[in-house]
Design a protein around this motif. Structure first.
Motif, PDB file in Angstrom:
ATOM      1  N   LYS A   1       0.838  -1.208   0.000  1.00  0.00           N
ATOM      2  CA  LYS A   1       0.000   0.000   0.000  1.00  0.00           C
ATOM      3  C   LYS A   1       0.867   1.250   0.000  1.00  0.00           C
ATOM      4  CE  LYS A   1      -0.509  -0.327   5.038  1.00  0.00           C
ATOM      5  NZ  LYS A   1      -1.482  -0.447   6.150  1.00  0.00           N
ATOM      6  N   PRO A   2       0.287   2.377  -0.399  1.00  0.00           N
ATOM      7  CA  PRO A   2       1.034   3.640  -0.371  1.00  0.00           C
ATOM      8  C   PRO A   2       1.438   4.020   1.051  1.00  0.00           C
ATOM      9  CG  PRO A   2      -0.959   3.847  -1.697  1.00  0.00           C
ATOM     10  CD  PRO A   2      -1.066   2.541  -0.958  1.00  0.00           C
ATOM     11  N   PHE A   3       2.393   4.907   1.157  1.00  0.00           N
ATOM     12  CA  PHE A   3       2.840   5.383   2.460  1.00  0.00           C
ATOM     13  C   PHE A   3       3.076   6.884   2.369  1.00  0.00           C
ATOM     14  CE2 PHE A   3       6.531   4.197  -0.013  1.00  0.00           C
ATOM     15  CZ  PHE A   3       7.461   5.196   0.228  1.00  0.00           C
ATOM     16  N   THR A   4       3.266   7.510   3.516  1.00  0.00           N
ATOM     17  CA  THR A   4       3.487   8.953   3.523  1.00  0.00           C
ATOM     18  C   THR A   4       4.957   9.282   3.734  1.00  0.00           C
ATOM     19  OG1 THR A   4       2.956   9.052   5.890  1.00  0.00           O
ATOM     20  CG2 THR A   4       1.173   9.511   4.325  1.00  0.00           C
ATOM     21  N   ALA A   5       5.394  10.329   3.053  1.00  0.00           N
ATOM     22  CA  ALA A   5       6.765  10.818   3.187  1.00  0.00           C
ATOM     23  C   ALA A   5       6.740  12.315   3.439  1.00  0.00           C
ATOM     24  CB  ALA A   5       7.560  10.507   1.922  1.00  0.00           C
ATOM     25  N   TRP A   6       7.767  12.813   4.127  1.00  0.00           N
ATOM     26  CA  TRP A   6       7.865  14.221   4.500  1.00  0.00           C
ATOM     27  C   TRP A   6       8.563  14.980   3.368  1.00  0.00           C
ATOM     28  CZ3 TRP A   6       5.573  17.305   7.702  1.00  0.00           C
ATOM     29  CH2 TRP A   6       6.170  18.465   8.177  1.00  0.00           C
ATOM     30  N   ILE A   7       7.789  15.706   2.580  1.00  0.00           N
ATOM     31  CA  ILE A   7       8.313  16.401   1.406  1.00  0.00           C
ATOM     32  C   ILE A   7       7.945  17.875   1.484  1.00  0.00           C
ATOM     33  CG2 ILE A   7       8.366  16.487  -1.123  1.00  0.00           C
ATOM     34  CD1 ILE A   7       9.372  13.839  -0.048  1.00  0.00           C
ATOM     35  N   ASP A   8       8.955  18.734   1.457  1.00  0.00           N
ATOM     36  CA  ASP A   8       8.747  20.180   1.495  1.00  0.00           C
ATOM     37  C   ASP A   8       7.831  20.609   2.650  1.00  0.00           C
ATOM     38  OD1 ASP A   8      10.370  20.593  -0.743  1.00  0.00           O
ATOM     39  OD2 ASP A   8       8.692  20.261  -2.124  1.00  0.00           O
ATOM     40  N   GLY A   9       8.052  19.997   3.801  1.00  0.00           N
ATOM     41  CA  GLY A   9       7.344  20.404   5.001  1.00  0.00           C
ATOM     42  C   GLY A   9       5.923  19.910   5.138  1.00  0.00           C
ATOM     43  N   GLN A  10       5.559  18.892   4.346  1.00  0.00           N
ATOM     44  CA  GLN A  10       4.223  18.321   4.494  1.00  0.00           C
ATOM     45  C   GLN A  10       4.262  16.827   4.160  1.00  0.00           C
ATOM     46  OE1 GLN A  10       1.472  20.145   1.743  1.00  0.00           O
ATOM     47  NE2 GLN A  10       2.957  20.193   0.083  1.00  0.00           N
ATOM     48  N   TRP A  11       3.257  16.108   4.677  1.00  0.00           N
ATOM     49  CA  TRP A  11       3.176  14.676   4.433  1.00  0.00           C
ATOM     50  C   TRP A  11       2.486  14.424   3.097  1.00  0.00           C
ATOM     51  CZ3 TRP A  11       6.176  11.718   7.154  1.00  0.00           C
ATOM     52  CH2 TRP A  11       6.552  12.118   8.431  1.00  0.00           C
TER      53      TRP A  11
ATOM     54  N   PRO B   1      -2.436  -7.542  -9.307  1.00  0.00           N
ATOM     55  CA  PRO B   1      -3.652  -7.045  -8.645  1.00  0.00           C
ATOM     56  C   PRO B   1      -3.405  -6.769  -7.160  1.00  0.00           C
ATOM     57  CG  PRO B   1      -4.143  -8.954 -10.013  1.00  0.00           C
ATOM     58  CD  PRO B   1      -2.646  -8.846  -9.964  1.00  0.00           C
ATOM     59  N   LYS B   2      -3.890  -5.628  -6.670  1.00  0.00           N
ATOM     60  CA  LYS B   2      -3.694  -5.261  -5.273  1.00  0.00           C
ATOM     61  C   LYS B   2      -4.304  -6.301  -4.338  1.00  0.00           C
ATOM     62  CE  LYS B   2      -1.521  -1.451  -6.119  1.00  0.00           C
ATOM     63  NZ  LYS B   2      -0.055  -1.387  -5.837  1.00  0.00           N
ATOM     64  N   SER B   3      -5.440  -6.857  -4.740  1.00  0.00           N
ATOM     65  CA  SER B   3      -6.090  -7.859  -3.892  1.00  0.00           C
ATOM     66  C   SER B   3      -5.212  -9.089  -3.721  1.00  0.00           C
ATOM     67  CB  SER B   3      -7.445  -8.249  -4.490  1.00  0.00           C
ATOM     68  OG  SER B   3      -7.279  -8.780  -5.799  1.00  0.00           O
ATOM     69  N   TRP B   4      -4.491  -9.445  -4.780  1.00  0.00           N
ATOM     70  CA  TRP B   4      -3.602 -10.611  -4.713  1.00  0.00           C
ATOM     71  C   TRP B   4      -2.402 -10.324  -3.818  1.00  0.00           C
ATOM     72  CZ3 TRP B   4       1.331 -12.232  -6.646  1.00  0.00           C
ATOM     73  CH2 TRP B   4       1.517 -13.616  -6.635  1.00  0.00           C
ATOM     74  N   MET B   5      -1.857  -9.095  -3.917  1.00  0.00           N
ATOM     75  CA  MET B   5      -0.683  -8.729  -3.130  1.00  0.00           C
ATOM     76  C   MET B   5      -1.003  -8.598  -1.646  1.00  0.00           C
ATOM     77  SD  MET B   5       2.102  -8.593  -4.884  1.00  0.00           S
ATOM     78  CE  MET B   5       3.170  -7.630  -3.828  1.00  0.00           C
ATOM     79  N   GLN B   6      -2.290  -8.513  -1.296  1.00  0.00           N
ATOM     80  CA  GLN B   6      -2.680  -8.427   0.111  1.00  0.00           C
ATOM     81  C   GLN B   6      -2.730  -9.788   0.785  1.00  0.00           C
ATOM     82  OE1 GLN B   6      -3.154  -5.537   1.743  1.00  0.00           O
ATOM     83  NE2 GLN B   6      -2.809  -4.287  -0.071  1.00  0.00           N
TER      84      GLN B   6
END
Length: 368
Positions: free
Chosen positions: A180-190, A256-261
């Motif tokens: 799944k996607p994740f958050t990263a700190w870029i230019d002072g925001q997530w 497929p995302k469902s398969w990767m889960q």
């Protein structure tokens, strides 16, 4: 009185490397655990007289608590940490035993850090993410931050050749990181990031040279912004040979995302990948490269600090990262009550001393 170290998951490649490092640099009595008593016994025999084995399932809470209470230091190497809670750490806090782990997953790291007030009140030093990346890499970043007056941007790149000398658990971790996607700190925001996206070619030291790396979810993505006043933190990972990168990209973006889960899919991919690296390790090697770049202001001017590390065995490098901190805790040179990440707990001078004692050389340059 002899120090006693308990290594959970000590029969694996990472756990046994941690045990070997501690045995080489301390006189501690080391106990490694495994659900399979025969495997654990075989590993302990290989490691020498300082190491003994214990058959232990982490689900057996009573036996686990007894083993922890009989120790001075517990090192959690039983991944993947995607599936672990913080119960081992909680037991260490309740019994007053110091704790390290080789965790590499954001949710586990957050659960552990949330226990910091309890650990501090109990006088327990608990340090998470202590392997090679995260681990040694975090201290390389701290080196760079301390060289600048105002750090602004951190760019971490990791490269692993073949299997890295690690077992199938590391392969599981790689594919779990694609779910799944994740958050990263870029230019002072997530900012939300797609895993294994935005290929970038980074110039690593020989023998790797220019190699492709991709966004990858690592706990450093949130721990470094919390530790240092920077606007951006980038964490990227790649493999050698390069065709593994393309296969991993397909798994992240085409399957497929469902398969990767599904756990069954992760197991299938992990085992197939491990079989493949058994073949390619012969010409790719099993080493690791880390490149840590910190940019910001020095003497009022824009500056860039870049450090690099090369090791010919990723699992052994991870053992050095965790083993060196264990050595410092056992000797009394490091005490940091609470739950901390490596970049928060380990002073740079102690990091540099322990790396030098293990013949791990970190190349450093500053560009103005």
């Amino acid at each position: 009185m002899t120090d006693r170290v308990l290594i959970l998951g000590g029969r694996g490649r990472i756990g046994s490397s941690v045990a070997q490092d501690i045995a080489s640099h301390t006189s501690a009595e080391i106990t490694i655990t495994s659900r399979n008593p025969d495997t654990a016994a075989a590993v302990s025999k290989q490691l020498g007289s300082q190491v003994r084995s214990l058959a232990l399932d982490l689900a057996d809470k009573a036996k686990l608590r007894e083993a922890i209470a009989a120790s001075n230091l517990v090192i959690h190497c039983a991944g993947p940490f995607h599936f672990r809670d913080a119960s081992v750490l909680k037991t260490c806090i309740e019994t007053g035993v110091d704790y390290l782990d080789v965790s590499d997953h954001r949710s586990f790291t957050r659960k552990a850090l949330d226990l910091s007030p309890a650990a501090s009140a109990a006088g327990v030093t608990a340090i998470v993410n202590t392997g090679v990346f995260p681990g040694i890499s975090n201290s390389m970043v701290r080196q760079g931050v301390e060289k600048l007056e105002q750090p602004e941007r951190i760019h971490l790149s990791y490269l692993v050749a073949g299997s890295g000398g690690a077992g199938v658990t590391v392969m599981r971790t790689t594919f779990l990181g694609l779910q799944k996607p994740f958050t990263a700190w870029i230019d002072g925001q997530w900012v939300e990031i797609k895993p294994y996206s935005d290929r970038e070619v980074v110039d690593f030291p020989a023998p790797y040279g220019k190699s492709g790396v991709y966004w990858f979810d690592m706990p450093e993505a949130f721990t470094l912004p919390e530790a240092f006043p920077v606007k951006t933190v980038i964490t990227k990972f790649g493999s050698v040979p390069d065709f593994y990168n393309h296969l991993t990209w397909i798994a992240a973006h085409v399957f497929p995302k469902s398969w990767m889960q599904r756990r069954s899919a992760i197991e299938f991919l992990a085992h197939v990948s491990h079989y493949m690296t058994d073949v390619t390790n012969r010409f790719s090697g099993i080493g690791v490269a880390i490149r840590a770049e910190v940019t910001g202001l020095k003497d009022g001017q824009q500056a860039s600090y870049c450090s690099t590390l090369i090791h010919d065995n990723t699992a052994i490098a991870a053992g050095c990262g965790t083993g060196s901190i264990a050595q410092l805790l056992l000797s009394g040179k490091l005490k940091h009550p609470g739950v901390s990440t490596v970049e928060q707990a380990l002073p740079t001078d102690l990091f540099e001393q322990t790396m030098a004692s293990r013949n791990i050389h970190i190349q450093q340059q500053i560009y103005l």
